[in-house]
Enzyme design. Structure first.
Site, mmCIF file in Angstrom:
data_model
loop_
_atom_site.group_PDB
_atom_site.id
_atom_site.type_symbol
_atom_site.label_atom_id
_atom_site.label_comp_id
_atom_site.label_asym_id
_atom_site.label_seq_id
_atom_site.Cartn_x
_atom_site.Cartn_y
_atom_site.Cartn_z
ATOM 1 N N ASN A 89 22.731 -53.296 7.423
ATOM 2 C CA ASN A 89 24.036 -53.090 6.789
ATOM 3 C C ASN A 89 25.150 -53.928 7.425
ATOM 4 O O ASN A 89 26.240 -54.058 6.852
ATOM 5 C CB ASN A 89 24.425 -51.599 6.803
ATOM 6 C CG ASN A 89 23.637 -50.755 5.816
ATOM 7 O OD1 ASN A 89 23.374 -49.578 6.049
ATOM 8 N ND2 ASN A 89 23.245 -51.336 4.686
ATOM 9 N N ASP A 109 22.035 -42.932 -0.604
ATOM 10 C CA ASP A 109 22.309 -44.211 -1.280
ATOM 11 C C ASP A 109 23.115 -43.998 -2.566
ATOM 12 O O ASP A 109 22.978 -42.964 -3.223
ATOM 13 C CB ASP A 109 20.975 -44.916 -1.599
ATOM 14 C CG ASP A 109 21.170 -46.398 -1.863
ATOM 15 O OD1 ASP A 109 22.246 -46.932 -1.554
ATOM 16 O OD2 ASP A 109 20.228 -47.025 -2.383
ATOM 17 N N ARG A 117 12.538 -47.238 -2.737
ATOM 18 C CA ARG A 117 12.124 -47.998 -1.557
ATOM 19 C C ARG A 117 12.574 -47.300 -0.281
ATOM 20 O O ARG A 117 13.448 -46.435 -0.300
ATOM 21 C CB ARG A 117 12.654 -49.435 -1.612
ATOM 22 C CG ARG A 117 14.147 -49.558 -1.750
ATOM 23 C CD ARG A 117 14.601 -51.028 -1.739
ATOM 24 N NE ARG A 117 16.001 -51.118 -2.081
ATOM 25 C CZ ARG A 117 16.465 -51.334 -3.312
ATOM 26 N NH1 ARG A 117 15.632 -51.498 -4.312
ATOM 27 N NH2 ARG A 117 17.771 -51.381 -3.548
ATOM 28 N N LEU A 118 11.945 -47.726 0.817
ATOM 29 C CA LEU A 118 12.214 -47.087 2.105
ATOM 30 C C LEU A 118 13.367 -47.749 2.856
ATOM 31 O O LEU A 118 13.959 -47.133 3.745
ATOM 32 C CB LEU A 118 10.960 -47.137 2.997
ATOM 33 C CG LEU A 118 9.792 -46.256 2.552
ATOM 34 C CD1 LEU A 118 8.575 -46.524 3.426
ATOM 35 C CD2 LEU A 118 10.172 -44.780 2.653
ATOM 36 N N SER A 119 13.656 -48.998 2.539
ATOM 37 C CA SER A 119 14.727 -49.730 3.231
ATOM 38 C C SER A 119 14.673 -49.555 4.753
ATOM 39 O O SER A 119 15.699 -49.304 5.393
ATOM 40 C CB SER A 119 16.100 -49.322 2.680
ATOM 41 O OG SER A 119 16.175 -49.576 1.302
ATOM 42 N N ARG A 166 15.521 -39.744 -1.379
ATOM 43 C CA ARG A 166 16.380 -40.913 -1.571
ATOM 44 C C ARG A 166 17.178 -40.692 -2.842
ATOM 45 O O ARG A 166 16.623 -40.367 -3.892
ATOM 46 C CB ARG A 166 15.601 -42.222 -1.664
ATOM 47 C CG ARG A 166 16.577 -43.412 -1.813
ATOM 48 C CD ARG A 166 15.988 -44.749 -1.538
ATOM 49 N NE ARG A 166 17.056 -45.765 -1.509
ATOM 50 C CZ ARG A 166 17.020 -46.888 -0.817
ATOM 51 N NH1 ARG A 166 15.966 -47.166 -0.081
ATOM 52 N NH2 ARG A 166 18.021 -47.742 -0.837
ATOM 53 N N ASN A 214 26.671 -44.841 -2.857
ATOM 54 C CA ASN A 214 28.126 -44.678 -2.699
ATOM 55 C C ASN A 214 28.891 -45.782 -3.435
ATOM 56 O O ASN A 214 29.905 -45.510 -4.089
ATOM 57 C CB ASN A 214 28.510 -44.755 -1.210
ATOM 58 C CG ASN A 214 27.972 -43.595 -0.408
ATOM 59 O OD1 ASN A 214 27.433 -42.655 -0.963
ATOM 60 N ND2 ASN A 214 28.110 -43.672 0.907
ATOM 61 N N GLY A 215 28.405 -47.012 -3.295
ATOM 62 C CA GLY A 215 29.093 -48.151 -3.913
ATOM 63 C C GLY A 215 29.114 -48.015 -5.431
ATOM 64 O O GLY A 215 30.155 -48.214 -6.078
HETATM 65 C C1 IPE Z 1 19.726 -47.842 2.869
HETATM 66 O O1 IPE Z 1 20.558 -48.143 1.836
HETATM 67 C C2 IPE Z 1 20.490 -47.691 4.150
HETATM 68 C C3 IPE Z 1 21.308 -46.492 4.246
HETATM 69 C C4 IPE Z 1 21.331 -45.511 3.388
HETATM 70 C C5 IPE Z 1 22.133 -46.403 5.427
HETATM 71 P P1 IPE Z 1 20.884 -49.669 1.416
HETATM 72 O O2 IPE Z 1 21.785 -49.591 0.244
HETATM 73 O O3 IPE Z 1 21.380 -50.411 2.594
HETATM 74 O O4 IPE Z 1 19.435 -50.226 1.041
HETATM 75 P P2 IPE Z 1 19.011 -51.409 0.088
HETATM 76 O O5 IPE Z 1 19.759 -52.632 0.561
HETATM 77 O O6 IPE Z 1 19.409 -51.022 -1.299
HETATM 78 O O7 IPE Z 1 17.536 -51.517 0.243
HETATM 79 C C1 IPE Z 2 24.804 -45.939 0.802
HETATM 80 O O1 IPE Z 2 25.517 -46.360 -0.313
HETATM 81 C C2 IPE Z 2 25.629 -45.963 2.050
HETATM 82 C C3 IPE Z 2 25.232 -46.989 3.023
HETATM 83 C C4 IPE Z 2 24.243 -47.821 2.900
HETATM 84 C C5 IPE Z 2 26.019 -47.078 4.224
HETATM 85 P P1 IPE Z 2 25.622 -47.907 -0.695
HETATM 86 O O2 IPE Z 2 26.851 -48.470 -0.068
HETATM 87 O O3 IPE Z 2 24.366 -48.600 -0.362
HETATM 88 O O4 IPE Z 2 25.819 -47.806 -2.251
HETATM 89 P P2 IPE Z 2 25.197 -48.740 -3.360
HETATM 90 O O5 IPE Z 2 23.719 -48.745 -3.146
HETATM 91 O O6 IPE Z 2 25.814 -50.082 -3.194
HETATM 92 O O7 IPE Z 2 25.582 -48.076 -4.640
HETATM 93 MG MG MG Z 3 22.673 -48.960 -1.411
#
Ligand code: IPE
Ligand code: IPE
Ligand code: MG
Length: 270
Positions: free
Chosen positions: A82, A34, A208-210, A202, A36-37
């Site tokens: 996602n 988690d 969280r477990l998501s 994580r 990347n964004g």
């Molecule tokens: C969990 O990350 C899913 C993956 C790493 C593929 P998310 O970024 O989607 O989870 P939330 O929305 O923060 O719970």
């Molecule tokens: C995890 O990074 C990758 C996936 C869920 C595919 P995010 O894209 O959730 O990155 P943030 O949580 O928005 O920083």
């Molecule tokens: Mg995320």
């Protein structure tokens, strides 16, 4: 010093590696990749660039796990939730997944790594299904680390499919209620054949477990790293492993309990 009391920030990877106890390795490490964004946002880059940078981290964790001899690694790459993201981001994520597999397949074979997916791939484009299956077949004989990538995965979806499977078998007369044991469930989840994760990592500081491996993480040791996924390198993976090796696992018992204490009976009496 981190929250587990490991005074190692900045310690070179080699020094960390020397601290790992080879006889106490986690047999299965599961990772919620988690952040990347946020990594991209911090650099004023589009989110997709964070995902691209995340591929490097996938490589680093897989390589480190293989180097340590950890038998199974499971990486959460795309959840069933996602799909809610903007179409462009979703498209980019699947494109990156495909590129990763194309680019890494030879390395996987050369390093004896087995590739498999977990999640409902039957819902994906047939072309996507085809390349995923090709990668699984190509590495089916590899006996080293099993790399499981969770694609279109969620724990609730996996459990729902398992229950549907059980009910179908029961309707056909092939499954009796008393045959459904914890072992039967283990054997009919996507992760069949792998032990439960000993260590769940994580990144990006979220607690969280998501919807990840809900059944399997019953007794996993959890390690939350503040590091955003693209920055989670070999040293970070080693720090997580070292933190795991300091944990005292009790599985509901007492630490001082003699090992010989047997459970009164099997699970079927519950
Ligand atoms: C969990 O990350 C899913 C993956 C790493 C593929 P998310 O970024 O989607 O989870 P939330 O929305 O923060 O719970
Ligand atoms: C995890 O990074 C990758 C996936 C869920 C595919 P995010 O894209 O959730 O990155 P943030 O949580 O928005 O920083
Ligand atoms: Mg995320």
């Amino acid at each position: 010093m981190d929250k587990d009391g490991i005074a190692l920030p900045g310690t070179p990877e080699r020094d960390l590696l020397e601290l790992v106890l080879p006889d106490e390795l986690p047999q299965h490490v599961a990772i919620i990749m988690d952040g990347n964004g946020r990594w991209a946002q911090a650099r004023n880059l589009p989110r997709v660039e964070g995902h691209r940078a995340g591929i490097r981290a996938v490589r680093a964790s897989v390589e480190t796990a293989a180097r340590l001899g950890i038998p199974t690694v499971t990486l959460y790459a795309f959840s069933t939730e996602n799909w809610k993201r903007p179409a462009l981001e979703v498209k980019a994520l699947w494109g990156l997944a495909k590129n990763f597999i194309d680019a890494e397949l030879d390395t996987f074979k050369r390093n004896n790594l087995r590739f498999r997916t977990i999640g409902d791939i039957s819902r994906l484009d047939t072309s996507v299904q085809r390349y995923l299956k090709r990668a699984m077949t190509a590495t089916a004989e590899c006996t080293g680390t099993l790399v499981q990538i969770a694609l279109n995965y969620s724990g609730r979806n996996e459990i729902t499919r398992m229950i549907r499977n059980a009910v179908n078998r029961a309707a056909d007369g092939d499954l009796q209620p008393e045959s459904i044991t914890e072992q039967w469930i283990d054997d009919h989840l996507d992760t069949a054949g792998t032990p439960d994760p000993d260590l769940l990592i994580r990144t990006s500081g979220e607690f969280r477990l998501s919807n990840f491996l809900l059944w399997q993480v019953a007794y996993s040791e959890i390690y939350i790293s503040q590091v955003l996924w693209p920055d989670f390198d070999a040293a970070e993976f080693l720090k997580a492993t070292l933190s795991y090796q300091k944990r005292e696992r009790r599985f509901g018992g007492l630490s001082s309990e003699p090992a010989a204490t047997a459970a009164p009976s099997g699970e079927s009496s519950v």
